[in-house]
Design a protein around this motif. Sequence first.
Motif, PDB file in Angstrom:
ATOM      1  N   ARG A 156     118.740  63.997  89.774  1.00  0.00           N
ATOM      2  CA  ARG A 156     118.613  62.736  90.438  1.00  0.00           C
ATOM      3  C   ARG A 156     119.149  61.549  89.443  1.00  0.00           C
ATOM      4  N   TRP A 176     112.503  67.755  98.082  1.00  0.00           N
ATOM      5  CA  TRP A 176     112.104  66.419  97.293  1.00  0.00           C
ATOM      6  C   TRP A 176     112.519  65.171  97.616  1.00  0.00           C
ATOM      7  N   LYS A 177     113.673  64.924  97.835  1.00  0.00           N
ATOM      8  CA  LYS A 177     114.277  63.528  98.515  1.00  0.00           C
ATOM      9  C   LYS A 177     113.592  63.024  99.863  1.00  0.00           C
ATOM     10  N   SER A 178     113.498  64.247 100.461  1.00  0.00           N
ATOM     11  CA  SER A 178     113.066  63.815 101.940  1.00  0.00           C
ATOM     12  C   SER A 178     111.457  63.668 101.929  1.00  0.00           C
ATOM     13  N   GLU A 179     110.782  64.466 101.294  1.00  0.00           N
ATOM     14  CA  GLU A 179     109.102  64.380 101.338  1.00  0.00           C
ATOM     15  C   GLU A 179     108.434  63.824 100.293  1.00  0.00           C
ATOM     16  N   GLY A 180     109.220  63.309  99.269  1.00  0.00           N
ATOM     17  CA  GLY A 180     108.642  63.065  97.909  1.00  0.00           C
ATOM     18  C   GLY A 180     107.871  61.763  97.991  1.00  0.00           C
ATOM     19  N   TRP A 181     108.227  60.948  99.154  1.00  0.00           N
ATOM     20  CA  TRP A 181     107.589  59.662  99.313  1.00  0.00           C
ATOM     21  C   TRP A 181     106.104  59.664  99.579  1.00  0.00           C
ATOM     22  N   ARG A 182     105.894  61.118 100.276  1.00  0.00           N
ATOM     23  CA  ARG A 182     104.220  61.163 100.395  1.00  0.00           C
ATOM     24  C   ARG A 182     103.402  61.514  99.249  1.00  0.00           C
ATOM     25  N   SER A 188     102.455  60.040  95.132  1.00  0.00           N
ATOM     26  CA  SER A 188     102.561  58.957  94.289  1.00  0.00           C
ATOM     27  C   SER A 188     103.420  58.994  93.255  1.00  0.00           C
ATOM     28  N   SER A 189     103.620  60.362  92.904  1.00  0.00           N
ATOM     29  CA  SER A 189     104.693  60.582  91.664  1.00  0.00           C
ATOM     30  C   SER A 189     105.329  61.782  91.903  1.00  0.00           C
ATOM     31  N   SER A 190     106.390  62.071  91.134  1.00  0.00           N
ATOM     32  CA  SER A 190     107.169  63.461  91.388  1.00  0.00           C
ATOM     33  C   SER A 190     106.355  64.522  90.619  1.00  0.00           C
TER      34      SER A 190
END
Length: 153
Positions: A84, A56-62, A64-66
Amino acid sequence: MTANHLSEVCSRLVEQCSAGNTWPPDLSEFIALASQCAGGTFGLSMADVTAEYARWKSEGWRFSSSEEFPWKHPVLYHICVEMRRECVERKLSQQEMDKLAALKLTRWEKKVAAGYSIPPIRRKIEAKAAAGAPTPAQKLHEEYLRRKAAGKI
């Protein structure tokens, strides 16, 4: 137990033997090791939680939200969001994060065992934006535009 869990148990037994522990392990050692690897109510282990948190930390930026992130299990959303927040507040090390992951997973398993359900993953309600009222940032921007048009800026 799945084949992955069995292979993980075997690899941990090999690690323990190479570290100098006796073979075969006691029944209590084996049960503790198997329960760590197999996961509990959700079929998740602490390693699964930490792996999902790292993903989640490495791919979450892709996303718009969690809430839009493709979680492997709905409880992982709640656990990772809580982790987090606590990791940022307390500046935890990796070992402390592992302990926190195990603690959060155990708490959620106890909640489900007590009859609670896992809340669905959904976006938070934005009350003012939903009602049509401007947000504080929009109000500041409008004030800026008003002052700029009046020549005060």
